[in-house]
Structure formats: structure tokens, C-alpha cells
Design a protein around this motif. Structure first.
Motif, PDB file in Angstrom:
ATOM      1  N   THR A  17     -31.595 -27.735  40.333  1.00  0.00           N
ATOM      2  CA  THR A  17     -30.971 -28.535  39.287  1.00  0.00           C
ATOM      3  C   THR A  17     -30.741 -29.955  39.805  1.00  0.00           C
ATOM      4  O   THR A  17     -31.023 -30.255  40.964  1.00  0.00           O
ATOM      5  CB  THR A  17     -29.633 -27.913  38.854  1.00  0.00           C
ATOM      6  N   ARG A  18     -30.197 -30.801  38.952  1.00  0.00           N
ATOM      7  CA  ARG A  18     -29.994 -32.192  39.361  1.00  0.00           C
ATOM      8  C   ARG A  18     -29.027 -32.327  40.518  1.00  0.00           C
ATOM      9  O   ARG A  18     -29.095 -33.273  41.291  1.00  0.00           O
ATOM     10  CB  ARG A  18     -29.504 -33.018  38.165  1.00  0.00           C
ATOM     11  N   GLY A  53     -24.996 -22.733  43.623  1.00  0.00           N
ATOM     12  CA  GLY A  53     -25.516 -23.991  43.112  1.00  0.00           C
ATOM     13  C   GLY A  53     -24.496 -25.101  43.193  1.00  0.00           C
ATOM     14  O   GLY A  53     -24.233 -25.790  42.205  1.00  0.00           O
ATOM     15  N   ASN A 123     -22.293 -25.248  35.900  1.00  0.00           N
ATOM     16  CA  ASN A 123     -23.296 -26.275  35.599  1.00  0.00           C
ATOM     17  C   ASN A 123     -24.669 -25.942  36.179  1.00  0.00           C
ATOM     18  O   ASN A 123     -25.441 -26.838  36.518  1.00  0.00           O
ATOM     19  CB  ASN A 123     -22.816 -27.647  36.102  1.00  0.00           C
ATOM     20  N   VAL A 124     -24.965 -24.668  36.294  1.00  0.00           N
ATOM     21  CA  VAL A 124     -26.251 -24.220  36.840  1.00  0.00           C
ATOM     22  C   VAL A 124     -27.218 -23.858  35.720  1.00  0.00           C
ATOM     23  O   VAL A 124     -28.357 -24.336  35.681  1.00  0.00           O
ATOM     24  CB  VAL A 124     -26.049 -23.019  37.790  1.00  0.00           C
ATOM     25  N   ARG A 126     -27.098 -24.657  32.648  1.00  0.00           N
ATOM     26  CA  ARG A 126     -27.193 -25.699  31.623  1.00  0.00           C
ATOM     27  C   ARG A 126     -28.636 -26.193  31.474  1.00  0.00           C
ATOM     28  O   ARG A 126     -29.057 -26.569  30.377  1.00  0.00           O
ATOM     29  CB  ARG A 126     -26.284 -26.869  32.022  1.00  0.00           C
ATOM     30  N   GLN A 127     -29.383 -26.190  32.549  1.00  0.00           N
ATOM     31  CA  GLN A 127     -30.731 -26.746  32.542  1.00  0.00           C
ATOM     32  C   GLN A 127     -31.813 -25.684  32.333  1.00  0.00           C
ATOM     33  O   GLN A 127     -32.998 -25.976  32.442  1.00  0.00           O
ATOM     34  CB  GLN A 127     -30.961 -27.508  33.849  1.00  0.00           C
ATOM     35  N   TYR A 128     -31.396 -24.460  32.014  1.00  0.00           N
ATOM     36  CA  TYR A 128     -32.336 -23.377  31.730  1.00  0.00           C
ATOM     37  C   TYR A 128     -32.453 -23.176  30.224  1.00  0.00           C
ATOM     38  O   TYR A 128     -31.629 -23.665  29.443  1.00  0.00           O
ATOM     39  CB  TYR A 128     -31.856 -22.082  32.387  1.00  0.00           C
ATOM     40  N   THR A 154     -19.796 -24.559  32.047  1.00  0.00           N
ATOM     41  CA  THR A 154     -20.202 -25.962  32.069  1.00  0.00           C
ATOM     42  C   THR A 154     -18.966 -26.850  31.922  1.00  0.00           C
ATOM     43  O   THR A 154     -18.035 -26.509  31.197  1.00  0.00           O
ATOM     44  CB  THR A 154     -21.166 -26.248  30.905  1.00  0.00           C
ATOM     45  N   LYS A 196     -24.601 -22.305  28.287  1.00  0.00           N
ATOM     46  CA  LYS A 196     -25.927 -22.215  27.679  1.00  0.00           C
ATOM     47  C   LYS A 196     -26.036 -21.084  26.668  1.00  0.00           C
ATOM     48  O   LYS A 196     -26.739 -21.212  25.654  1.00  0.00           O
ATOM     49  CB  LYS A 196     -26.990 -22.031  28.769  1.00  0.00           C
TER      50      LYS A 196
END
Length: 275
Positions: A17-18, A53, A123-124, A126-128, A154, A196
């Protein structure tokens, strides 16, 4: 010559992730875990918590150790990151009770025989894709010790607004909404921080949308309490939604959580409708 990639069986499960993070970003989640899960940690022979993460800097793992040790001084924390360079950078922060390892959703621990009492994944996901969430939850819950807790959610960049799902080995249990109350115009401001599994379900016809709608109405009705402060207005609004929604902790313990700007609702009441 490029570095050889490890065989598939040894690669961490997941994607990088970012990695953005800030000190104190997860204080609301940590505070809730220590209060709600503290008794379970004290019952463990050797309690281990995982910060899954943790990102480009290890602040959240260091803070998790401090906060959980206030609830149970024997707690050990393991920070897990899928990016090897982040793990190497974090190792200078290791101390008694705090370790950093390379890994992902397989949740590798220094002692393979140990199963964690707590996994915090903030916040892991969130990008999935939303479709990936159930499988990740199942994988992480399978790693928990009996009576263990997975907390996945998140928050915003400085931890003012946060929503998380708490899960046990059997699956999701509750959803908690937490905020610095002075930052809210209305409870539905928290919708932008839904995890998510819920963020794409904040639409008419879905339970989470109905809950936030009712919470906003209760907040509006509680406007006279604003003269006593945002905390009193929040408490009044939570009391009102208790009549229609299964809010956890309606006694003295619940009031303490409400005063912190939290409200926890049964997952079964907010779970997405089948599509």
C-alpha cells in the motif's frame, strides 16, 4: 543482474500500500482495543498483538505496544509489513516486546507456534477491491488465537475520524464509529471513512446508509444539547438511535465509550445486502 524473486510459496500474501502514516493516527482504535479487549489479553498466557501493514514508519506499532501494555503489561507487539525496506528501517525501533517482520496476510510471527490475540489492520484494505475483503477477513481470522480479535478499518490522516469492524474467529461482530466530535458537522461525515466492506454500500436501500440517516436525524433533534458541548449532543443522539438500532453497551460502560466519541453497532444490523 536483477535480484531473484522468492518462490511463490514464500512470498508474502497481499500487495504493498502507499504506506502513509502519522504519529497518533490510530489512537482511537488503540484506545477501544485496550478498553474492550483488555480483559481477554489479561487472560492470555502470552498475549501477542499484530500491527499489520504499519506503513512507511513504525509509529503505530510503537504506540500500540505502549497502549496495550497499559491494559496488560505482558503484551508483545509484532509489526508486519510487506515492503522489506520498511521492515529494515523499523528494526532500529525494536525493543523488549516489540519486533518487526516481513510478511502479509499470512501473518508470520517470530515464533511460528504462536497465534496472535489481536490483529490490527488499519488503512490496509482501503486500496483493495470490495470483493477481496471477505477472503482477507477469513484468512486473518483463521490466524487468531481462541478468543482473539481482528480490528480492520479506515481513518483520516490525523486520526480524527475512524470506522472499524471487529471480528472474532467466527467472523464479523461489530462496527464502531469514532470521531473527534469537534470535527463533525453531522454523524454521516464519518461515511468517508467507512471500511472497504461498507464504503460502497452507503446508498439508499443498504443498512449502513439507513443507520447514518437515522443518526443524522437524531443529531439534528439533539441540537438543543449543543449548548452543553458536542459530547453531550453526541450522547443524546446515540441514546435516540438505540431505540431502532442494536447499539452495544447501553449501560455505564457504553456511556464511557460514547463520551469518547464512539458508538458500536452489531455487524448483523449493518452488513451489506446480498447482491
Amino acid at each position: 543482474m536483477p535480484a531473484r524473486r522468492p518462490p511463490p510459496s514464500t512470498r508474502p500474501v497481499g500487495a504493498a500500500t502507499r504506506g502513509t502514516t502519522n504519529p497518533n493516527r490510530l489512537r482511537r482504535m488503540d484506545r477501544w482495543i485496550a478498553a474492550v479487549h483488555g480483559p481477554a489479553l489479561r487472560r492470555c498466557a502470552a498475549p501477542v498483538a499484530v500491527d499489520l501493514g504499519y506503513g512507511a514508519a513504525p509509529w503505530t506499532a510503537v504506540e500500540l505496544l505502549h497502549r496495550l501494555r497499559a491494559a496488560e503489561p505482558r503484551t508483545q507487539v509484532v509489526g508486519i509489513e510487506i515492503e522489506p525496506t520498511r521492515v529494515e528501517a523499523a528494526r532500529t525501533y525494536e525493543r523488549s516486546g516489540l519486533r518487526f517482520v516481513h510478511g502479509g496476510f499470512e501473518v508470520p510471527l517470530p515464533d511460528p507456534s504462536v497465534r496472535p490475540s489481536v490483529i490490527r489492520a488499519a488503512n490496509v484494505l482501503r486500496q483493495y477491491d470490495e470483493e477481496a475483503v471477505a477472503a482477507v477477513w477469513e484468512r486473518l481470522c483463521a490466524r487468531l488465537a481462541p478468543g482473539g480479535l481482528l480490528v480492520e478499518g479506515t481513518c483520516d490522516e490525523i486520526g480524527r475520524r475512524h470506522v472499524w469492524v471487529a471480528l472474532g474467529p467466527e467472523g464479523p461482530r461489530t462496527v464502531t464509529f469514532a470521531a473527534r466530535l469537534g470535527s463533525l458537522d453531522r454523524p454521516s461525515d464519518l461515511a468517508e471513512r467507512l471500511p472497504k466492506a461498507l464504503i460502497h454500500r452507503n446508498v439508499p436501500g443498504e443498512p449502513v446508509h439507513a443507520f447514518l440517516r437515522d443518526f443524522d436525524r437524531a443529531w439534528a433533534a439533539a441540537a438543543p444539547y449543543a449548548s452543553l458541548g458536542a459530547r453531550q449532543r453526541w450522547i443524546r443522539a446515540v441514546r435516540d438511535v438505540c431505540g431502532d438500532w442494536p447499539v452495544r453497551g447501553t449501560g455505564a460502560d457504553g456511556l464511557r465509550r460514547w463520551r469518547q466519541g464512539e458508538v458500536t453497532v452489531d455487524w448483523s444490523a449493518l452488513a451489506p445486502r446480498s447482491t
